[in-house]
Design an enzyme around this catalytic site. Structure first.
Site, PDB file in Angstrom:
ATOM      1  N   HIS A 375       0.728  -1.239   0.095  1.00 41.04           N
ATOM      2  CA  HIS A 375       0.064   0.179   0.116  1.00 41.04           C
ATOM      3  C   HIS A 375       0.604   1.370  -0.034  1.00 41.04           C
ATOM      4  CE1 HIS A 375      -3.939  -2.005   0.918  1.00 41.04           C
ATOM      5  NE2 HIS A 375      -3.278  -2.855   1.241  1.00 41.04           N
ATOM      6  N   LYS A 568      -8.304  14.017   4.909  1.00 37.31           N
ATOM      7  CA  LYS A 568      -7.361  12.966   4.614  1.00 37.31           C
ATOM      8  C   LYS A 568      -6.256  12.978   5.792  1.00 37.31           C
ATOM      9  CE  LYS A 568      -6.221  13.861   0.364  1.00 37.31           C
ATOM     10  NZ  LYS A 568      -6.327  12.942  -0.757  1.00 37.31           N
ATOM     11  N   ARG A 569      -5.436  11.898   6.284  1.00 35.82           N
ATOM     12  CA  ARG A 569      -4.396  12.048   7.093  1.00 35.82           C
ATOM     13  C   ARG A 569      -3.380  13.321   6.468  1.00 35.82           C
ATOM     14  NH1 ARG A 569      -3.618   7.987  11.051  1.00 35.82           N
ATOM     15  NH2 ARG A 569      -1.981   9.271  11.951  1.00 35.82           N
ATOM     16  N   THR A 676      -8.509   6.852  -1.867  1.00 35.88           N
ATOM     17  CA  THR A 676      -9.627   6.249  -1.983  1.00 35.88           C
ATOM     18  C   THR A 676     -10.726   7.154  -1.413  1.00 35.88           C
ATOM     19  OG1 THR A 676      -9.533   5.358   0.252  1.00 35.88           O
ATOM     20  CG2 THR A 676      -9.298   3.731  -1.641  1.00 35.88           C
ATOM     21  N   LYS A 680     -14.611   8.416  -3.238  1.00 33.86           N
ATOM     22  CA  LYS A 680     -15.921   8.464  -2.453  1.00 33.86           C
ATOM     23  C   LYS A 680     -16.429   9.855  -3.076  1.00 33.86           C
ATOM     24  CE  LYS A 680     -13.990   6.215   1.200  1.00 33.86           C
ATOM     25  NZ  LYS A 680     -12.774   6.279   2.348  1.00 33.86           N
TER      26      LYS A 680
HETATM   27  C1  26W Z   1       4.339   0.470   9.748  1.00 34.26           C
HETATM   28  C2  26W Z   1       3.106   1.436   9.931  1.00 34.26           C
HETATM   29  C3  26W Z   1       2.518   1.858   8.722  1.00 34.26           C
HETATM   30  C4  26W Z   1       1.283   2.169   8.899  1.00 34.26           C
HETATM   31  C5  26W Z   1       0.366   2.472   7.655  1.00 34.26           C
HETATM   32  C6  26W Z   1       3.102   1.842   7.230  1.00 34.26           C
HETATM   33  C7  26W Z   1       2.346   2.253   6.361  1.00 34.26           C
HETATM   34  C8  26W Z   1       0.971   2.469   6.590  1.00 34.26           C
HETATM   35  C9  26W Z   1       0.289   2.805   5.421  1.00 34.26           C
HETATM   36  C10 26W Z   1       1.026   3.845   4.070  1.00 34.26           C
HETATM   37  C11 26W Z   1      -1.263   2.981   5.229  1.00 34.26           C
HETATM   38  C12 26W Z   1      -2.126   3.463   4.051  1.00 34.26           C
HETATM   39  O1  26W Z   1      -2.955   3.641   4.771  1.00 34.26           O
HETATM   40  N1  26W Z   1      -1.763   3.412   2.978  1.00 34.26           N
HETATM   41  C13 26W Z   1      -2.808   3.712   2.022  1.00 34.26           C
HETATM   42  O2  26W Z   1      -3.309   2.680   1.596  1.00 34.26           O
HETATM   43  C14 26W Z   1      -4.755   3.035   0.692  1.00 34.26           C
HETATM   44  C15 26W Z   1      -5.275   2.006   0.380  1.00 34.26           C
HETATM   45  O3  26W Z   1      -4.799   1.078  -0.589  1.00 34.26           O
HETATM   46  C16 26W Z   1      -4.297   3.853  -0.505  1.00 34.26           C
HETATM   47  O4  26W Z   1      -5.335   4.309  -1.120  1.00 34.26           O
HETATM   48  C17 26W Z   1      -3.537   4.902  -0.088  1.00 34.26           C
HETATM   49  O5  26W Z   1      -2.880   5.863  -1.258  1.00 34.26           O
HETATM   50  C18 26W Z   1      -2.285   4.592   0.809  1.00 34.26           C
HETATM   51  O6  26W Z   1      -1.506   5.963   1.415  1.00 34.26           O
END
Ligand code: 26W
Length: 835
Positions: A375, A568-569, A676, A680
């Site tokens: 992701h 978003k974050r 995502t 929406k």
């Molecule tokens: C190790 C901690 C950690 C936690 C969360 C590492 C990485 C993450 C991610 C980057 C979390 C995340 O939410 N990624 C998002 O995933 C979505 C679903 O596929 C995508 O639409 C987003 O672009 C992506 O940032």
């Protein structure tokens, strides 16, 4: 226990219970029964919470019936199953969704009216299940919704955090985190299943021994054990009688009290030990995109992997005995990022050490059942665990990982003889400095499928991050473009738009979103446009009313303004800063009288910053300070407003996305895996202003360039410009940008807080700024000008809005899950009788 009944007595059988009624009369009587008997309240108890609980129980009982029917249908079929392993399931609220999917919404409306209750108030009294950070967690929630709707036998496995994503308060413009004790008043939707408790090992050491068949085996002994207790939540499909399961594990101590220590008088120590065990699932780590290597986090990951796999294997052995020859044919695990990737080694351990299979047979099973989804491309988000930590906490797992890596290294060296550099690059164990386990590589080596979440993202995985692996195993790599569930993100959250759509094209779109395409011709119909526009204006008003109450806004907002939304974050790569630079530029234009043909705009920004992410918190402070100045300036009036929406979460997005005109998707190209929120907004008729990043690329392809506001460098241009990036030169050459930067620099937005934005200025002006915000400024401003021109022409804008909704069909998770199923899981849908 059924076994304790006498033989002559009739068999214990409750399967013959009549189905609960779905009409107003039965709902009223069940509600009253639940309120009075199950909850023990009466009409003097003036507490919304119990009314909510009574209604939720009424709905849940109807889910339970279908839940059992689904369980039996799967069992009878002996079908292949898939498991979605995820550290996060960002479910939000359940009530509205459950009513919609049961087809109960209208009857419940009537019921509550009869009972003198306001459904809206009950809905609002449910806390969000905030068991996730952002995109990855919400995707998991949308996925299991689609699996149930498509009648696929898929179980979600995750953790039952006592504290979910923190609540965000804004104090003096700064983010303050407050723990989210979402379970404080209980959770109606879950059912504890202590009978399926699993034991999880930590610490200790390994010993070899010879088993009764003369085979050498490994025992992991001297461990400190923790129990994992499952809690099941029903996951209903859309009006199809399927109810799947989300199974979340809670950590618990093995014994209530350690008697040895208790007798020795160490009462407090023994209770404290209980706490250590229960701490494992106490809190969700609020980091998105920044791994922090904490020991507790590894414990969480292992608990999820081990408990889920033991559960699945136990179920298998219960039906097939110790014959694993068809296990791989019948089971598939989807790993949601690397967070559960220790599963690769854990499945090896369980098959070998517990069930006595050999290495090769076990490895064949692992490689046929595991599939990994990536992701993110951000290097700081890639998980690595120190070998030392793993050896201490999970010694048996570390041995297995070493052996997996040794075998893998021989394979690499056979493929590229003498290419030691490549071996070093590809090794699961990173050498040099403290040795680390690269979890993504473990996941890739152990899986038969590796996918990214949008076309561009998957391409970049193959070309950059996992290049060596895609050269070795090109067939493993594939793309599965993300989606969102149209049940929650259109039918439930925007009922007015949903019914306008259904009136024109029927309601088949709810389960076949490609049918929205039938709306496209109506974009040419002036009468229809008028109605569409009216619905959108009302949604904007609703959003305002709701926010006014929540925020206590002391200024007026013009509903005719462009509602320009970025939620978003908060992360530098998502470039909320670029958004703020544009707002300040508009402010400068107003202050200098450059307001001919002005189009009023209301910019809404919301999102949480990871508590330890310094720059993200600064950005929140900047947004709030800029908002204060702009919103209180009489020269600005309703020409421009900037509002920070605190505590952004699933239930907030349900109110926000229907009321957006413009969707800001402005990340640096190549950084956002998919996004995502963009989907929406599109589904609800917002038009996107965006870069060629993540799924924006595909959104633009679907809707056409003329209905999308494109700006910014492409991923290739970003990479190229990196080499000679000179933001100071760009600032000096652009009068407007220079004014914006100068205004922040001179302290206009921090008059009594000297220097607090210096770090922001430095990062923008630094040649090392990885997000290259300044590079896209001019192109962004120009695109925003095009937005204003389009918006001024209501007919044109409404057309664009309709066409965006009409073209959003691809972005349903029903399509995404169908792709996962066709290419990876290969499950057969199972119809469930009764409805
Ligand atoms: C190790 C901690 C950690 C936690 C969360 C590492 C990485 C993450 C991610 C980057 C979390 C995340 O939410 N990624 C998002 O995933 C979505 C679903 O596929 C995508 O639409 C987003 O672009 C992506 O940032």
């Amino acid at each position: 226990m059924p076994g304790s009944f006498e033989k002559s007595k009739p068999k214990f059988n409750i399967a013959s219970l009549p189905r609960l009624g779905m009409n107003e009369k039965d709902l009223i009587s069940d509600f009253k029964h639940n309120y009075s008997h199950r909850l023990g309240r009466d009409e003097h108890c003036n507490c919304l919470h119990y009314a909510y609980e009574a209604l939720a129980l009424t709905v849940r009982d109807r889910l339970s019936e279908r839940w059992k029917a689904t369980y039996n249908a799967y069992k009878d079929k002996g079908c292949k199953r898939a498991y979605y392993l995820s550290m996060e399931f960002l479910m939000g609220r359940s009530l509205t969704n459950a009513m919609l999917n049961l087809g109960l919404t209208d009857e419940v409306h009537k019921t509550l009216y009869e009972l003198g209750l306001d459904l809206e108030e009950l809905i609002e009294s449910e806390p969000d299940a905030g068991l996730g950070n952002g995109g990855l967690g919400r995707l998991a929630a949308c996925f299991i919704d689609s699996c149930a709707t498509l009648q696929l036998p898929v179980t979600g496995y995750g953790l039952r955090y006592e504290y979910g994503m923190f609540n965000q308060l804004i104090m003096d413009g700064d983010q303050v985190e407050e723990p989210d004790h979402w379970l404080r008043n209980g959770n109606i939707w879950e059912i504890e299943r202590p009978e399926y408790t699993q034991t999880i090992k930590f610490g200790g050491h390994t010993e070899t021994y010879i088993d009764e068949k003369g085979h050498e085996r490994v025992a992991w002994v001297g461990t400190q054990d923790v129990l994992a207790v499952p809690y099941d939540t029903p996951v209903p499909g859309f009006q199809n009688s399927t109810v799947n399961i989300l199974r979340l594990w809670k950590a618990s101590a093995t014994e209530e009290f350690n008697l040895g220590e208790f007798n020795a008088g160490d009462y407090a120590e023994s209770v404290a030990a209980k706490n250590t065990a229960e701490n494992i699932t106490m809190v969700l780590y609020p980091n998105d995109a920044n791994e922090n290597g904490k020991e507790l986090r590894l414990q969480q990951q292992y608990l999820l992997a081990s408990a889920s796999l033991q559960d699945i294997l136990e179920h298998w052995v219960g039906r097939h005995g110790q014959d694993f020859s068809r296990f791989a044919e019948k089971n598939c695990f989807q790993l949601n990022d690397t967070h559960p990737s220790i599963s690769v080694a854990e499945l090896m351990r369980l098959l070998m050490d517990v069930y006595g299979l050999g290495w090769d047979d076990s490895w064949a099973i692992v490689q046929k059942t595991m599939a990994y989804t990536n992701h993110t491309l951000l290097p700081e988000a890639l998980e690595k665990w120190s070998v030392g930590l793993m050896q201490r906490m999970l010694p048996r797992l570390m041995e297995i990982i070493f052996k997996i890596n040794a075998d893998f290294m021989s394979q690499v060296s056979a493929h590229w003889p003498g290419d030691f550099a490549r071996m070093g690059r590809m090794s699961i164990i990173e050498e040099g400095g403290e040795k680390q386990v690269r979890m993504a590589f473990l996941a890739i080596v152990g899986s038969f499928s590796v996918n990214g979440v949008a076309e561009l993202h998957s391409k970049l995985l193959r070309q950059d991050l996992f290049k060596d692996f895609s050269e070795l195993w090109p067939e493993k790599f594939n793309n599965k473009t993300n989606g969102v569930t149209p049940r929650r993100w259109l039918a439930a959250c925007n009922p007015e738009l949903a019914s306008l759509i259904s009136e024109k094209i029927g309601d088949g779109w709810i389960t076949d979103l490609s049918q929205l395409q039938k709306l496209a011709p109506y974009a040419e119909d002036a009468k229809f446009r008028k109605r569409w526009h009216a619905v959108q204006q009302q949604a904007k008003q609703n959003l305002l009313d709701y926010k006014k109450e929540e925020l206590g806004l002391d200024f007026e907002v013009n509903v005719d303004a462009i509602f320009d939304v970025q939620v978003k974050r908060i992360h530098e790569y998502k470039r909320q800063l670029l958004n703020v630079l544009h707002v300040i530029h508009l402010y400068n234009r107003i202050k200098s009288g450059d307001t001919a043909n002005w189009v009023p705009r209301c910019v809404l920004i919301g999102g949480k910053a990871a508590p330890g992410y310094y720059m993200a918190k600064k950005i929140i402070k900047l947004i709030n300070n800029v908002a204060d100045v702009i919103n209180s300036d009489p020269d600005v009036g309703d020409k421009l407003k900037l509002i920070f929406l605190p505590n952004y979460r699933v239930s907030a997005m349900e109110k926000i996305c229907p009321g957006a005109d413009l969707s800001e998707q402005i990340s640096t190209a190549g950084k956002e895996a998919s996004g995502t929120g963009n989907m929406k907004f599109m589904m609800n008729g917002a038009v996107t202003i965006g870069t060629l990043d993540g799924a924006n690329v595909e959104i633009r392809e679907e809707v056409g360039d003329e209905n999308f506001f494109l700006f910014g460098l492409t991923e290739e241009e970003v990479t190229e410009m990196r080499e000679h990036y000179n933001p100071m030169a760009i600032i000096d050459a652009d009068e407007d940008l220079k004014k914006v930067i100068d205004l922040i620099n001179c302290g206009h937005f921090n008059r009594f807080e000297a220097g607090i934005f210096d770090d922001i200025i430095h990062s923008l002006a630094s040649p090392d700024d990885p997000w290259m915000t300044v590079a896209d400024f001019r192109s962004f401003i120009d695109a925003q000008r095009r937005v204003e021109i389009a918006y001024q022409d209501t007919e044109r804008w409404t057309k664009m809005s309709i066409l965006n909704c009409a073209a959003s069909g691809k972005f349903s998770t029903d399509r995404t899950i169908t792709d996962y199923n066709n290419d990876i899981w290969k499950l057969t849908p199972v119809a469930v009788k009764g409805g």
